[in-house]
Design a protein around this motif. Structure first.
Motif, PDB file in Angstrom:
ATOM      1  N   GLY A 216     -47.853 -13.903 -38.739  1.00  0.00           N
ATOM      2  CA  GLY A 216     -46.668 -13.111 -38.412  1.00  0.00           C
ATOM      3  C   GLY A 216     -46.086 -13.489 -37.065  1.00  0.00           C
ATOM      4  O   GLY A 216     -46.481 -14.483 -36.438  1.00  0.00           O
ATOM      5  N   ARG A 217     -45.168 -12.669 -36.635  1.00  0.00           N
ATOM      6  CA  ARG A 217     -44.390 -12.965 -35.433  1.00  0.00           C
ATOM      7  C   ARG A 217     -45.241 -13.070 -34.161  1.00  0.00           C
ATOM      8  O   ARG A 217     -44.801 -13.595 -33.154  1.00  0.00           O
ATOM      9  N   GLY A 218     -46.476 -12.550 -34.251  1.00  0.00           N
ATOM     10  CA  GLY A 218     -47.385 -12.666 -33.104  1.00  0.00           C
ATOM     11  C   GLY A 218     -47.660 -14.108 -32.727  1.00  0.00           C
ATOM     12  O   GLY A 218     -48.082 -14.390 -31.597  1.00  0.00           O
ATOM     13  N   ILE A 219     -47.375 -15.047 -33.617  1.00  0.00           N
ATOM     14  CA  ILE A 219     -47.634 -16.461 -33.348  1.00  0.00           C
ATOM     15  C   ILE A 219     -46.609 -17.022 -32.339  1.00  0.00           C
ATOM     16  O   ILE A 219     -46.789 -18.094 -31.771  1.00  0.00           O
ATOM     17  N   LYS A 220     -45.528 -16.305 -32.188  1.00  0.00           N
ATOM     18  CA  LYS A 220     -44.528 -16.550 -31.115  1.00  0.00           C
ATOM     19  C   LYS A 220     -43.638 -17.772 -31.296  1.00  0.00           C
ATOM     20  O   LYS A 220     -42.463 -17.737 -30.979  1.00  0.00           O
ATOM     21  N   ASP A 221     -44.191 -18.895 -31.751  1.00  0.00           N
ATOM     22  CA  ASP A 221     -43.385 -20.125 -31.805  1.00  0.00           C
ATOM     23  C   ASP A 221     -43.884 -20.996 -32.956  1.00  0.00           C
ATOM     24  O   ASP A 221     -45.100 -21.035 -33.223  1.00  0.00           O
ATOM     25  N   ALA A 241     -47.188 -15.810 -44.982  1.00  0.00           N
ATOM     26  CA  ALA A 241     -46.442 -15.442 -43.778  1.00  0.00           C
ATOM     27  C   ALA A 241     -45.695 -14.132 -43.988  1.00  0.00           C
ATOM     28  O   ALA A 241     -45.432 -13.718 -45.122  1.00  0.00           O
ATOM     29  N   SER A 242     -45.372 -13.511 -42.877  1.00  0.00           N
ATOM     30  CA  SER A 242     -44.473 -12.360 -42.944  1.00  0.00           C
ATOM     31  C   SER A 242     -43.046 -12.898 -42.975  1.00  0.00           C
ATOM     32  O   SER A 242     -42.792 -14.080 -42.717  1.00  0.00           O
ATOM     33  N   ARG A 243     -42.151 -12.028 -43.272  1.00  0.00           N
ATOM     34  CA  ARG A 243     -40.774 -12.466 -43.489  1.00  0.00           C
ATOM     35  C   ARG A 243     -40.096 -13.124 -42.292  1.00  0.00           C
ATOM     36  O   ARG A 243     -39.391 -14.134 -42.462  1.00  0.00           O
ATOM     37  N   GLN A 256     -43.731 -16.513 -48.201  1.00  0.00           N
ATOM     38  CA  GLN A 256     -43.535 -15.122 -47.750  1.00  0.00           C
ATOM     39  C   GLN A 256     -44.260 -14.124 -48.652  1.00  0.00           C
ATOM     40  O   GLN A 256     -44.124 -14.157 -49.868  1.00  0.00           O
ATOM     41  N   VAL A 257     -44.980 -13.217 -48.025  1.00  0.00           N
ATOM     42  CA  VAL A 257     -45.675 -12.151 -48.745  1.00  0.00           C
ATOM     43  C   VAL A 257     -44.922 -10.851 -48.490  1.00  0.00           C
ATOM     44  O   VAL A 257     -44.564 -10.551 -47.353  1.00  0.00           O
ATOM     45  N   GLY A 258     -44.686 -10.080 -49.546  1.00  0.00           N
ATOM     46  CA  GLY A 258     -44.054  -8.784 -49.329  1.00  0.00           C
ATOM     47  C   GLY A 258     -43.058  -8.430 -50.403  1.00  0.00           C
ATOM     48  O   GLY A 258     -42.953  -9.114 -51.427  1.00  0.00           O
ATOM     49  N   SER A 259     -42.321  -7.364 -50.133  1.00  0.00           N
ATOM     50  CA  SER A 259     -41.428  -6.822 -51.160  1.00  0.00           C
ATOM     51  C   SER A 259     -40.356  -7.809 -51.576  1.00  0.00           C
ATOM     52  O   SER A 259     -39.920  -7.798 -52.718  1.00  0.00           O
ATOM     53  N   SER A 260     -39.905  -8.671 -50.662  1.00  0.00           N
ATOM     54  CA  SER A 260     -38.920  -9.680 -51.076  1.00  0.00           C
ATOM     55  C   SER A 260     -39.552 -11.066 -51.096  1.00  0.00           C
ATOM     56  O   SER A 260     -38.855 -12.075 -51.098  1.00  0.00           O
ATOM     57  N   GLY A 261     -40.867 -11.111 -51.123  1.00  0.00           N
ATOM     58  CA  GLY A 261     -41.591 -12.371 -51.254  1.00  0.00           C
ATOM     59  C   GLY A 261     -42.583 -12.262 -52.387  1.00  0.00           C
ATOM     60  O   GLY A 261     -42.307 -11.617 -53.397  1.00  0.00           O
ATOM     61  N   ILE A 274     -49.582  -9.868 -37.473  1.00  0.00           N
ATOM     62  CA  ILE A 274     -48.642  -9.187 -38.394  1.00  0.00           C
ATOM     63  C   ILE A 274     -48.755  -7.691 -38.131  1.00  0.00           C
ATOM     64  O   ILE A 274     -49.877  -7.147 -38.088  1.00  0.00           O
ATOM     65  N   SER A 275     -47.610  -7.006 -37.985  1.00  0.00           N
ATOM     66  CA  SER A 275     -47.666  -5.590 -37.597  1.00  0.00           C
ATOM     67  C   SER A 275     -48.073  -4.678 -38.748  1.00  0.00           C
ATOM     68  O   SER A 275     -48.698  -3.646 -38.537  1.00  0.00           O
ATOM     69  N   GLY A 276     -47.683  -5.048 -39.990  1.00  0.00           N
ATOM     70  CA  GLY A 276     -48.021  -4.206 -41.141  1.00  0.00           C
ATOM     71  C   GLY A 276     -46.877  -3.295 -41.545  1.00  0.00           C
ATOM     72  O   GLY A 276     -47.094  -2.134 -41.902  1.00  0.00           O
ATOM     73  N   ILE A 278     -44.111  -1.738 -44.001  1.00  0.00           N
ATOM     74  CA  ILE A 278     -44.357  -1.365 -45.404  1.00  0.00           C
ATOM     75  C   ILE A 278     -43.927  -2.472 -46.366  1.00  0.00           C
ATOM     76  O   ILE A 278     -44.594  -2.720 -47.376  1.00  0.00           O
ATOM     77  N   GLN A 279     -42.846  -3.201 -46.019  1.00  0.00           N
ATOM     78  CA  GLN A 279     -42.392  -4.265 -46.924  1.00  0.00           C
ATOM     79  C   GLN A 279     -43.407  -5.385 -47.002  1.00  0.00           C
ATOM     80  O   GLN A 279     -43.452  -6.111 -47.982  1.00  0.00           O
ATOM     81  N   HIS A 280     -44.208  -5.568 -45.950  1.00  0.00           N
ATOM     82  CA  HIS A 280     -45.270  -6.563 -46.010  1.00  0.00           C
ATOM     83  C   HIS A 280     -46.467  -5.991 -46.783  1.00  0.00           C
ATOM     84  O   HIS A 280     -47.027  -6.663 -47.650  1.00  0.00           O
ATOM     85  N   ILE A 293     -55.946  -9.447 -37.336  1.00  0.00           N
ATOM     86  CA  ILE A 293     -56.072  -9.752 -35.905  1.00  0.00           C
ATOM     87  C   ILE A 293     -54.754  -9.344 -35.264  1.00  0.00           C
ATOM     88  O   ILE A 293     -53.689  -9.837 -35.650  1.00  0.00           O
ATOM     89  N   ASN A 294     -54.833  -8.431 -34.306  1.00  0.00           N
ATOM     90  CA  ASN A 294     -53.609  -7.965 -33.649  1.00  0.00           C
ATOM     91  C   ASN A 294     -53.979  -7.459 -32.262  1.00  0.00           C
ATOM     92  O   ASN A 294     -55.011  -6.807 -32.097  1.00  0.00           O
ATOM     93  N   LYS A 295     -53.135  -7.754 -31.296  1.00  0.00           N
ATOM     94  CA  LYS A 295     -53.490  -7.330 -29.929  1.00  0.00           C
ATOM     95  C   LYS A 295     -53.185  -5.851 -29.684  1.00  0.00           C
ATOM     96  O   LYS A 295     -53.635  -5.284 -28.690  1.00  0.00           O
ATOM     97  N   ASP A 312     -56.081 -10.949 -28.568  1.00  0.00           N
ATOM     98  CA  ASP A 312     -55.031 -11.968 -28.523  1.00  0.00           C
ATOM     99  C   ASP A 312     -55.388 -13.071 -29.518  1.00  0.00           C
ATOM    100  O   ASP A 312     -56.446 -13.692 -29.416  1.00  0.00           O
ATOM    101  N   LEU A 313     -54.494 -13.294 -30.473  1.00  0.00           N
ATOM    102  CA  LEU A 313     -54.809 -14.269 -31.527  1.00  0.00           C
ATOM    103  C   LEU A 313     -55.053 -15.668 -30.954  1.00  0.00           C
ATOM    104  O   LEU A 313     -55.800 -16.467 -31.541  1.00  0.00           O
ATOM    105  N   PHE A 314     -54.455 -15.949 -29.792  1.00  0.00           N
ATOM    106  CA  PHE A 314     -54.630 -17.284 -29.210  1.00  0.00           C
ATOM    107  C   PHE A 314     -56.052 -17.462 -28.643  1.00  0.00           C
ATOM    108  O   PHE A 314     -56.479 -18.568 -28.383  1.00  0.00           O
TER     109      PHE A 314
END
Ligand SMILES: Cc1cc2nc3c(=O)[nH]c(=O)nc-3n(C[C@H](O)[C@H](O)[C@H](O)COP(=O)(O)OP(=O)(O)OC[C@H]3O[C@@H](n4cnc5c(N)ncnc54)[C@H](O)[C@@H]3O)c2cc1C
Length: 329
Positions: A216-221, A241-243, A256-261, A274-276, A278-280, A293-295, A312-314
């Motif tokens: 998810g977006r926690g990967i930053k780049d 991945a998240s959206r 993409q995993v989730g309601s539109s994936g 990944i924050s979690g 509901i769509q994911h 894994i989430n900080k 920290d995932l890193f």
């Protein structure tokens, strides 16, 4: 007042999945309030769609038809439903929370002097007699739940989140079909219909994967993706991945995993940064074992996880890769 109206959407000639979920929500609200539940279908030719909706336990299915509704436009749909609801005077109007609905439903509610309670994930009865519904919507990226009750006169407009209500709980039945012809002039349509939003194509079948590492977006780049790719390789897992990751083009849409994936049900689902939302969650809640894994210890993903690592995932992911490699030697 005419009870509950669910405005359903078409997808490939049928009522969309989230449209079915909205009807299931309508039936639940009918059970809570004792009001009749109905559905409205919009378009230039709605016979097939209305026929499908008429096989559900609804009082009425209304075909709101006009040649200018052949393609979706915010002006067309707002005008048509404004006229329709001026006649029907609903107590509640339920929409699926889609891009299309987000485009026109707030304007429709405002024209009828109401607000739209968007993104509803649940509702329950309050303690009043007769009971009134209290709607739940998530705030601050799912960290808080807000409770909303409609007060005043007129219809209560809500949109329901994808995955919040279950299409497989839709009750079958028979509904009377009626028609409504709105008055729409071509000059009132100020926009030209564009291409429809497309959900992710599915060339990679994550649905049959036994292990998935999802990022998810926690990967930053995008430059940091090899880190999770290495973890996935070490575990013999597919990469999901998240959206936002797919929207940014960092990974292809079919990851993409989730309601539109994709909807997945692996033995192990490891959510990294990944924050979690509901769509994911609706896309991976069938997983046998969920690890995250989430900080942020308050991240909603931990509520769905069997195992959680707050960190920290890193720092965590390299250590995990080493541990997995060592265990496999
Ligand atoms: C109609 C609609 C359909 C949607 N469909 C989907 C869908 O199919 N799939 C989907 O995923 N989303 C979907 N969404 C989007 C969804 O609402 C969320 O916005 C999305 O899931 C959030 O992705 P995320 O968890 O990667 O990002 P964020 O919510 O930004 O979360 C990032 C997480 O990473 C954590 N983090 C940050 N840095 C680190 C670090 N160094 N180490 C560890 N953790 C860290 C943060 O604490 C945070 O919890 C949809 C939305 C709508 C409106």
């Amino acid at each position: 007042m005419s009870g509950i109206w669910v405005v359903v959407e078409e997808r490939d000639g049928r009522v969309s999945h989230i449209g079915c979920e909205a009807v299931a929500a309508g039936q639940k609200l009918a059970a809570l309030t004792g009001l009749p539940v109905n559905a409205a279908v919009l378009g230039a030719q709605t016979e097939a769609l209305a026929g499908e909706a008429a096989t559900w336990a609804l009082a009425k299915v209304a075909r709101v038809e006009h040649p200018l509704l052949a393609a979706y436009t915010a002006d067309g749909f707002t005008l048509a439903l404004e006229q329709f609801f001026a006649v029907e005077k609903p107590d509640f109007v339920i929409f699926p929370h889609t891009y299309q609905v987000r485009d026109y439903a707030p304007a429709l509610a405002a024209r009828l002097g109401q607000v739209l309670i968007g993104d509803v994930t649940a509702f329950s009865a309050d303690t009043a007699q007769p009971a009134r519904p209290v709607f739940t919507r998530q705030l601050m990226q799912g960290r808080l739940n807000g409770a909303y009750r409609h007060s005043g006169n007129g219809a209560c407009f809500i949109s329901v989140q994808a995955g919040a209500f279950r299409a497989d709980e839709l009750q079958a039945g028979t509904a009377e079909v009626c028609s409504f012809s709105p008055t729409i002039e071509p000059a009132q349509i100020r926009t030209k219909p564009g291409e429809r939003f497309r959900a992710s194509a599915q060339t990679i079948d994550l649905g049959s994967a036994q292990r998935i590492v999802s990022v998810g977006r926690g990967i930053k780049d995008a430059a940091n993706l090899p880190l999770v790719q290495e973890l996935a390789a070490a575990l013999g897992a597919e990469l999901g991945a998240s959206r936002p990751i797919c929207d940014a083009g960092w990974l292809p849409l079919d990851r993409q995993v989730g309601s539109s994936g994709q909807t997945v049900s692996p033995k192990l689902y490891l959510a990294v940064g990944i924050s979690g939302a509901i769509q994911h969650l609706v896309g991976m809640k069938g997983s046998q074992c969920v690890a995250a894994i989430n900080k942020d210890p308050g991240a909603p993903i931990f509520e769905s996880a069997d195992y959680g690592i707050v960190g920290d995932l890193f720092e965590v992911v390299p250590a995990l890769i080493e541990a997995v490699k060592a265990a496999r030697q």
